[in-house]
Scaffold this motif. Structure first.
Motif, PDB file in Angstrom:
ATOM      1  N   LEU A 246       0.750  -1.109   0.028  1.00 45.92           N
ATOM      2  CA  LEU A 246      -0.103   0.011   0.066  1.00 45.92           C
ATOM      3  C   LEU A 246       0.983   1.169  -0.151  1.00 45.92           C
ATOM      4  CD1 LEU A 246      -2.063  -2.092   0.781  1.00 45.92           C
ATOM      5  CD2 LEU A 246      -2.925  -0.468   2.304  1.00 45.92           C
ATOM      6  N   ASN A 247       0.284   2.303  -0.850  1.00 49.82           N
ATOM      7  CA  ASN A 247       1.156   3.603  -0.994  1.00 49.82           C
ATOM      8  C   ASN A 247       0.668   4.415   0.180  1.00 49.82           C
ATOM      9  OD1 ASN A 247      -1.373   4.737  -1.535  1.00 49.82           O
ATOM     10  ND2 ASN A 247      -0.869   4.548  -3.817  1.00 49.82           N
ATOM     11  N   THR A 248       1.256   5.578   0.241  1.00 52.95           N
ATOM     12  CA  THR A 248       1.128   6.270   1.674  1.00 52.95           C
ATOM     13  C   THR A 248      -0.330   6.798   1.831  1.00 52.95           C
ATOM     14  OG1 THR A 248       3.538   7.352   1.371  1.00 52.95           O
ATOM     15  CG2 THR A 248       1.812   8.595   2.748  1.00 52.95           C
ATOM     16  N   GLU A 249      -0.996   7.095   0.677  1.00 50.76           N
ATOM     17  CA  GLU A 249      -2.450   7.716   0.713  1.00 50.76           C
ATOM     18  C   GLU A 249      -3.284   6.360   1.234  1.00 50.76           C
ATOM     19  OE1 GLU A 249      -0.503   8.041  -1.792  1.00 50.76           O
ATOM     20  OE2 GLU A 249      -0.148  10.124  -1.719  1.00 50.76           O
ATOM     21  N   GLU A 250      -2.966   5.193   0.742  1.00 53.18           N
ATOM     22  CA  GLU A 250      -3.728   4.029   0.967  1.00 53.18           C
ATOM     23  C   GLU A 250      -3.614   3.706   2.446  1.00 53.18           C
ATOM     24  OE1 GLU A 250      -4.048   1.782  -3.126  1.00 53.18           O
ATOM     25  OE2 GLU A 250      -2.270   1.516  -2.052  1.00 53.18           O
ATOM     26  N   THR A 251      -2.269   3.759   2.974  1.00 50.47           N
ATOM     27  CA  THR A 251      -1.914   3.469   4.404  1.00 50.47           C
ATOM     28  C   THR A 251      -2.733   4.413   5.303  1.00 50.47           C
ATOM     29  OG1 THR A 251      -0.014   2.416   3.595  1.00 50.47           O
ATOM     30  CG2 THR A 251      -0.095   3.134   6.005  1.00 50.47           C
ATOM     31  N   LYS A 252      -2.621   5.572   5.125  1.00 51.77           N
ATOM     32  CA  LYS A 252      -3.138   6.855   5.801  1.00 51.77           C
ATOM     33  C   LYS A 252      -4.853   6.645   5.826  1.00 51.77           C
ATOM     34  CE  LYS A 252      -2.932  10.887   7.756  1.00 51.77           C
ATOM     35  NZ  LYS A 252      -4.395  10.849   8.315  1.00 51.77           N
ATOM     36  N   LYS A 253      -5.383   6.146   4.713  1.00 47.64           N
ATOM     37  CA  LYS A 253      -6.975   5.521   4.805  1.00 47.64           C
ATOM     38  C   LYS A 253      -7.129   4.483   5.926  1.00 47.64           C
ATOM     39  CE  LYS A 253     -10.862   4.441   1.807  1.00 47.64           C
ATOM     40  NZ  LYS A 253     -11.233   4.027   0.509  1.00 47.64           N
ATOM     41  N   VAL A 254      -6.308   3.470   5.831  1.00 48.53           N
ATOM     42  CA  VAL A 254      -6.501   2.407   6.808  1.00 48.53           C
ATOM     43  C   VAL A 254      -6.318   3.023   8.287  1.00 48.53           C
ATOM     44  CG1 VAL A 254      -5.691   0.298   7.482  1.00 48.53           C
ATOM     45  CG2 VAL A 254      -5.797   0.686   5.178  1.00 48.53           C
ATOM     46  N   ILE A 255      -5.254   3.733   8.527  1.00 48.35           N
ATOM     47  CA  ILE A 255      -4.730   4.370   9.857  1.00 48.35           C
ATOM     48  C   ILE A 255      -6.203   5.285  10.189  1.00 48.35           C
ATOM     49  CG2 ILE A 255      -3.525   5.969  11.011  1.00 48.35           C
ATOM     50  CD1 ILE A 255      -1.369   4.904   9.408  1.00 48.35           C
ATOM     51  N   ASP A 256      -6.664   5.915   9.279  1.00 45.25           N
ATOM     52  CA  ASP A 256      -7.828   6.763   9.910  1.00 45.25           C
ATOM     53  C   ASP A 256      -9.097   6.059  10.254  1.00 45.25           C
ATOM     54  OD1 ASP A 256      -6.342   8.933   9.171  1.00 45.25           O
ATOM     55  OD2 ASP A 256      -6.962   9.479   7.301  1.00 45.25           O
ATOM     56  N   GLU A 257      -9.349   4.949   9.349  1.00 42.95           N
ATOM     57  CA  GLU A 257     -10.631   4.121   9.816  1.00 42.95           C
ATOM     58  C   GLU A 257     -10.147   3.534  11.298  1.00 42.95           C
ATOM     59  OE1 GLU A 257     -10.365   1.459   6.596  1.00 42.95           O
ATOM     60  OE2 GLU A 257     -11.422   2.575   5.221  1.00 42.95           O
ATOM     61  N   VAL A 258      -8.948   3.203  11.252  1.00 44.20           N
ATOM     62  CA  VAL A 258      -8.800   2.690  12.750  1.00 44.20           C
ATOM     63  C   VAL A 258      -9.087   3.558  14.019  1.00 44.20           C
ATOM     64  CG1 VAL A 258      -7.070   1.449  14.380  1.00 44.20           C
ATOM     65  CG2 VAL A 258      -7.205   0.613  11.784  1.00 44.20           C
ATOM     66  N   GLU A 259      -8.614   4.732  13.757  1.00 50.38           N
ATOM     67  CA  GLU A 259      -8.737   5.863  14.487  1.00 50.38           C
ATOM     68  C   GLU A 259     -10.172   6.255  14.846  1.00 50.38           C
ATOM     69  OE1 GLU A 259      -6.228   8.936  13.147  1.00 50.38           O
ATOM     70  OE2 GLU A 259      -4.438   7.911  14.005  1.00 50.38           O
ATOM     71  N   ALA A 260     -10.900   6.094  13.559  1.00 50.94           N
ATOM     72  CA  ALA A 260     -12.298   6.546  13.820  1.00 50.94           C
ATOM     73  C   ALA A 260     -13.166   5.532  14.517  1.00 50.94           C
ATOM     74  CB  ALA A 260     -12.851   6.825  12.224  1.00 50.94           C
ATOM     75  N   GLU A 261     -12.756   4.328  14.341  1.00 47.21           N
ATOM     76  CA  GLU A 261     -13.392   3.194  14.928  1.00 47.21           C
ATOM     77  C   GLU A 261     -13.034   3.162  16.451  1.00 47.21           C
ATOM     78  OE1 GLU A 261     -13.116  -1.786  15.314  1.00 47.21           O
ATOM     79  OE2 GLU A 261     -12.538  -0.662  13.427  1.00 47.21           O
ATOM     80  N   SER A 262     -11.787   3.539  17.017  1.00 48.95           N
ATOM     81  CA  SER A 262     -11.287   3.559  18.332  1.00 48.95           C
ATOM     82  C   SER A 262     -12.126   4.834  18.943  1.00 48.95           C
ATOM     83  CB  SER A 262      -9.783   3.845  18.188  1.00 48.95           C
ATOM     84  OG  SER A 262      -9.205   2.749  17.904  1.00 48.95           O
ATOM     85  N   SER A 263     -12.196   6.045  18.248  1.00 52.73           N
ATOM     86  CA  SER A 263     -13.018   6.961  19.061  1.00 52.73           C
ATOM     87  C   SER A 263     -14.514   6.742  19.346  1.00 52.73           C
ATOM     88  CB  SER A 263     -12.901   8.341  17.995  1.00 52.73           C
ATOM     89  OG  SER A 263     -13.358   8.207  16.663  1.00 52.73           O
ATOM     90  N   ALA A 264     -15.105   6.128  18.122  1.00 47.39           N
ATOM     91  CA  ALA A 264     -16.418   5.645  18.284  1.00 47.39           C
ATOM     92  C   ALA A 264     -16.557   4.862  19.431  1.00 47.39           C
ATOM     93  CB  ALA A 264     -16.939   5.033  16.960  1.00 47.39           C
ATOM     94  N   ALA A 265     -15.761   3.871  19.593  1.00 49.03           N
ATOM     95  CA  ALA A 265     -16.037   2.852  20.726  1.00 49.03           C
ATOM     96  C   ALA A 265     -15.723   3.512  22.088  1.00 49.03           C
ATOM     97  CB  ALA A 265     -14.848   1.736  20.499  1.00 49.03           C
ATOM     98  N   GLY A 266     -14.716   4.695  21.999  1.00 51.00           N
ATOM     99  CA  GLY A 266     -14.635   5.607  23.314  1.00 51.00           C
ATOM    100  C   GLY A 266     -15.827   6.416  23.683  1.00 51.00           C
ATOM    101  N   ASP A 267     -16.670   6.800  22.429  1.00 55.23           N
ATOM    102  CA  ASP A 267     -17.702   7.541  22.677  1.00 55.23           C
ATOM    103  C   ASP A 267     -18.823   6.757  23.232  1.00 55.23           C
ATOM    104  OD1 ASP A 267     -16.381   9.613  21.991  1.00 55.23           O
ATOM    105  OD2 ASP A 267     -17.323   9.845  19.760  1.00 55.23           O
TER     106      ASP A 267
END
Length: 268
Positions: A246-267
């Motif tokens: 995966l290139n930088t943009e694709e990797t960043k997209k996966v990282i953002d999805e993980v962070e979004a899931e973590s924040s939703a779980a925290g809320d």
């Protein structure tokens, strides 16, 4: 007591241990983390990229993920110089098998060949073990996608998901809890022993997110970024095995999805 028996690779201690092999395994435990996850539609491998100096020129090719042949690849944890010797052996064996039998080598045979080569370096005097561990990913028409792990002793084993390198125990504990588990199962603390045997495989996208979660837990960095990790996917496309880093943009997209899931779980 160990000091009397650790000068030779071929000498067993009274406890039946080969200390030089254990030292090689310990060296790998200090290397960058590598994660392998078997998905129902492919194999995901993720690795930590350690930037030792800002003056280093960016590599033209991956230093963690290597293509062995069209249907096999590996991830490296440990000494890259040692890994290059074994990778050449694997490529040579795969090429010779295809030349001799006009078909792709079975993945386990390829892994076994490399591990036999490594084991010889623990048996003959004047040699030292290879200071490298591998995650092998591959596909064949009989057994589908496969994931194997090997260490300097020459042992290898098949896995659904595993971690090698630094902090591998904490990474494995996360995988054990989350691999194939539904959100309801993650919340249930009363899971019976042996339930992991009935886990369902995630798809490639879910496996990528899980791999990023493991790296976030095992890496020393406080915040994850595409520059600190490398994501690799092996999948099938029109019957052919496809390798993709995966290139930088694709990797960043996966990282953002993980962070979004973590924040939703925290809320919640």
């Amino acid at each position: 007591m160990a000091r009397r028996y650790d000068s030779s690779t071929t000498t067993f201690s009274p406890e039946g241990r080969l200390h030089q092999v254990e030292y090689a395994i310990e060296a790998i435990n200090n290397a960058g983390t590598c994660v392998g996850i078997l998905a129902k539609d492919g194999v995901v491998m993720a690795s930590e990229k350690r930037v030792t100096s800002g003056l280093l020129a960016p590599s033209k090719s991956s230093e963690k993920t290597y293509k062995l042949c069209q249907h096999a690849a590996c991830n490296v944890a440990g000494l890259t110089a040692d890994a290059n010797i074994l990778i050449d052996q694997a490529r040579l064996r795969a090429g010779r098998y295809e030349y001799q039998y006009s078909e792709d080598i079975p993945i386990e045979q390829l892994v076994e060949h490399v591990c036999n080569y490594k084991q010889a370096y623990t048996q003959y005097g004047g040699l030292r073990p290879f200071g490298v561990a591998f995650l092998f990913a591959g596909y064949d028409q009989h057994h589908g996608f496969q994931l194997y792990q090997s260490d300097p002793s020459g042992n290898y084993s098949g896995w659904k998901a595993t971690v090698i390198g630094a902090n591998n125990q904490s990474g494995k504990s996360l995988l054990k809890n989350e691999y194939g588990a539904t959100p309801e199962e993650k919340d249930d603390e009363m899971k019976v022993e042996g339930a992991e045997e009935e886990t369902s495989m995630p798809d490639v996208n879910k496996a990528l997110q899980l791999a990023v979660k493991v790296l976030n837990k095992t890496m020393d960095a406080t915040a994850s970024s595409p520059e600190k990790m490398e994501l690799f996917v092996m999948s099938l496309k029109d019957g052919d095995v496809v390798h993709k880093i995966l290139n930088t943009e694709e990797t960043k997209k996966v990282i953002d999805e993980v962070e979004a899931e973590s924040s939703a779980a925290g809320d919640s």
